[in-house]
Write a protein that holds these residues in place. Structure first.
Motif, PDB file in Angstrom:
ATOM      1  N   LYS A 125       0.819  -1.214   0.000  1.00 53.31           N
ATOM      2  CA  LYS A 125       0.000   0.000   0.000  1.00 53.31           C
ATOM      3  C   LYS A 125       0.859   1.272   0.000  1.00 53.31           C
ATOM      4  CE  LYS A 125      -3.976  -2.142   2.281  1.00 53.31           C
ATOM      5  NZ  LYS A 125      -3.483  -3.539   2.177  1.00 53.31           N
ATOM      6  N   LEU A 126       1.829   1.293  -0.910  1.00 52.15           N
ATOM      7  CA  LEU A 126       2.726   2.429  -1.023  1.00 52.15           C
ATOM      8  C   LEU A 126       2.177   3.452  -2.008  1.00 52.15           C
ATOM      9  CD1 LEU A 126       6.089   0.442  -1.291  1.00 52.15           C
ATOM     10  CD2 LEU A 126       5.085   1.464   0.764  1.00 52.15           C
ATOM     11  N   ASN A 127       2.396   4.724  -1.725  1.00 55.36           N
ATOM     12  CA  ASN A 127       1.955   5.780  -2.638  1.00 55.36           C
ATOM     13  C   ASN A 127       2.905   5.927  -3.816  1.00 55.36           C
ATOM     14  OD1 ASN A 127      -0.319   6.521  -1.115  1.00 55.36           O
ATOM     15  ND2 ASN A 127       0.938   7.776   0.242  1.00 55.36           N
ATOM     16  N   VAL A 128       4.180   5.610  -3.590  1.00 54.93           N
ATOM     17  CA  VAL A 128       5.179   5.738  -4.642  1.00 54.93           C
ATOM     18  C   VAL A 128       6.221   4.652  -4.448  1.00 54.93           C
ATOM     19  CG1 VAL A 128       6.572   7.367  -3.305  1.00 54.93           C
ATOM     20  CG2 VAL A 128       6.763   7.360  -5.792  1.00 54.93           C
ATOM     21  N   LEU A 129       6.775   4.146  -5.545  1.00 57.30           N
ATOM     22  CA  LEU A 129       7.801   3.104  -5.470  1.00 57.30           C
ATOM     23  C   LEU A 129       8.760   3.280  -6.641  1.00 57.30           C
ATOM     24  CD1 LEU A 129       8.809   0.470  -4.114  1.00 57.30           C
ATOM     25  CD2 LEU A 129       7.354  -0.789  -5.706  1.00 57.30           C
ATOM     26  N   ARG A 130      10.059   3.416  -6.339  1.00 53.47           N
ATOM     27  CA  ARG A 130      11.071   3.531  -7.390  1.00 53.47           C
ATOM     28  C   ARG A 130      11.557   2.141  -7.793  1.00 53.47           C
ATOM     29  NH1 ARG A 130      16.006   7.277  -6.264  1.00 53.47           N
ATOM     30  NH2 ARG A 130      16.350   5.727  -4.624  1.00 53.47           N
ATOM     31  N   TYR A 131      11.841   1.984  -9.075  1.00 56.59           N
ATOM     32  CA  TYR A 131      12.439   0.732  -9.537  1.00 56.59           C
ATOM     33  C   TYR A 131      13.212   1.016 -10.818  1.00 56.59           C
ATOM     34  CZ  TYR A 131       8.736   0.252 -13.077  1.00 56.59           C
ATOM     35  OH  TYR A 131       7.899   0.443 -14.144  1.00 56.59           O
ATOM     36  N   THR A 132      14.028   0.039 -11.256  1.00 53.37           N
ATOM     37  CA  THR A 132      14.829   0.214 -12.464  1.00 53.37           C
ATOM     38  C   THR A 132      14.616  -0.969 -13.404  1.00 53.37           C
ATOM     39  OG1 THR A 132      16.770  -0.988 -11.635  1.00 53.37           O
ATOM     40  CG2 THR A 132      16.614   1.342 -11.069  1.00 53.37           C
ATOM     41  N   HIS A 133      15.039  -0.787 -14.649  1.00 53.48           N
ATOM     42  CA  HIS A 133      15.101  -1.909 -15.592  1.00 53.48           C
ATOM     43  C   HIS A 133      13.740  -2.607 -15.724  1.00 53.48           C
ATOM     44  CE1 HIS A 133      17.959  -3.805 -18.110  1.00 53.48           C
ATOM     45  NE2 HIS A 133      18.946  -3.943 -17.238  1.00 53.48           N
ATOM     46  N   LYS A 134      12.707  -1.849 -16.126  1.00 48.92           N
ATOM     47  CA  LYS A 134      11.340  -2.358 -16.019  1.00 48.92           C
ATOM     48  C   LYS A 134      11.081  -3.614 -16.837  1.00 48.92           C
ATOM     49  CE  LYS A 134       9.247   0.485 -19.684  1.00 48.92           C
ATOM     50  NZ  LYS A 134       8.157   1.442 -19.994  1.00 48.92           N
ATOM     51  N   ASP A 135      11.826  -3.817 -17.930  1.00 48.96           N
ATOM     52  CA  ASP A 135      11.577  -4.987 -18.784  1.00 48.96           C
ATOM     53  C   ASP A 135      12.465  -6.176 -18.443  1.00 48.96           C
ATOM     54  OD1 ASP A 135       9.605  -3.620 -20.259  1.00 48.96           O
ATOM     55  OD2 ASP A 135      11.151  -2.657 -21.484  1.00 48.96           O
ATOM     56  N   ASN A 136      13.312  -6.011 -17.436  1.00 49.44           N
ATOM     57  CA  ASN A 136      14.179  -7.110 -17.025  1.00 49.44           C
ATOM     58  C   ASN A 136      13.336  -8.299 -16.553  1.00 49.44           C
ATOM     59  OD1 ASN A 136      16.854  -7.932 -16.816  1.00 49.44           O
ATOM     60  ND2 ASN A 136      16.977  -7.477 -14.640  1.00 49.44           N
TER      61      ASN A 136
END
Length: 247
Positions: A152-163
């Motif tokens: 239940k996070l309002n925002v979440l950072r991530y990388t390499h979305k198609d990995n």
């Protein structure tokens, strides 16, 4: 009870010898032979926690207040400002940090992510990271979406979305340097990820999901209070506050 008696119970719950070499878990402030009238538990010692706790108490925190030897005791700045309050109120402070990560908190954090529903299963541990694997690879974007929803996070950072991910390295708090042991196609779930860590990992085919530090460890107090109840110690949870605000 004496502080020492509770320290020994904490050591049986999560041995202090398991902490990382750079860590400073154990007694940070106070006297092992002091009496404590009450036991409090908090993720961190901050000004609001220090103001809440009654005199002659023991506070058990996750993050040590003191990591490196102090060169001065300027009581108008951190951490001496908090140390002064504790000494005035006769509050002892014990930290349970990487030892508790290893025995309790990492696993609780990993469990909270609901990975079993995505066919990820435990596959060992390395350098304070729990490893989960699957035979059904999924994209970083799909996993990040799942984690954002389940926590239940309002925002979440991530990388390499198609990995496409086969293995996860999971550490609560902060362990971005896990990219040094991960391999191409792996994903690291942790917090406090710096820009250049993300750049290096991405160039090596490793993805990050940045579950913020506070959000990955805020279950500490509940876990420890339940563990202490098994030893007939009723601890009081006093909530420390996330220093970050979000818009």
């Amino acid at each position: 009870m004496k502080v020492l008696e509770i320290y020994q119970i904490l050591d049986s719950i999560s041995p202090f010898i398991l902490q990382a070499q750079w860590d400073n878990s154990g007694l940070n402030i106070g006297n092992m032979h002091a009496d404590c009238q009450r036991v409090y538990v908090a993720l961190d010692l901050d000004m609001q926690v220090a103001a809440t706790i009654e005199n002659e108490s023991l506070l058990i925190v996750h993050h040590p207040l003191i990591f490196q030897p102090l060169k001065t005791m300027q009581t108008d700045i951190y951490p001496a400002n908090l140390i002064e309050i504790c000494l005035q109120k006769e509050i002892s402070v014990i930290a349970m940090h990487t030892n508790f990560d290893k025995t309790h908190l990492n696993q609780a954090f990993a469990t909270s992510l609901g990975l079993e529903s995505l066919n990820f299963t435990p596959n060992g541990e390395k350098d304070f990271s729990l490893i989960y694997s699957t035979n059904t690879p999924m994209s970083t974007h799909s996993l990040a979406t799942h984690i954002k929803d389940i926590l239940k996070l309002n925002v979440l950072r991530y990388t390499h979305k198609d990995n496409m991910i086969n293995n996860l390295y999971i550490t609560c708090g902060s362990n971005a340097h896990a990219y040094q042991i991960a391999k191409k196609g792996d994903c690291i779930i942790t917090g406090d990820i710096k820009y250049h860590d993300a750049m290096i990992a991405t160039s090596n085919g490793i993805s990050f999901i940045d579950v913020a530090h506070f959000e990955s460890e805020c279950i500490f107090s509940d876990l420890l209070v339940k563990a202490l109840q098994k030893h007939h110690i009723q601890a009081i949870i006093t909530n420390s506050h996330n220093p970050f605000c979000y818009i």
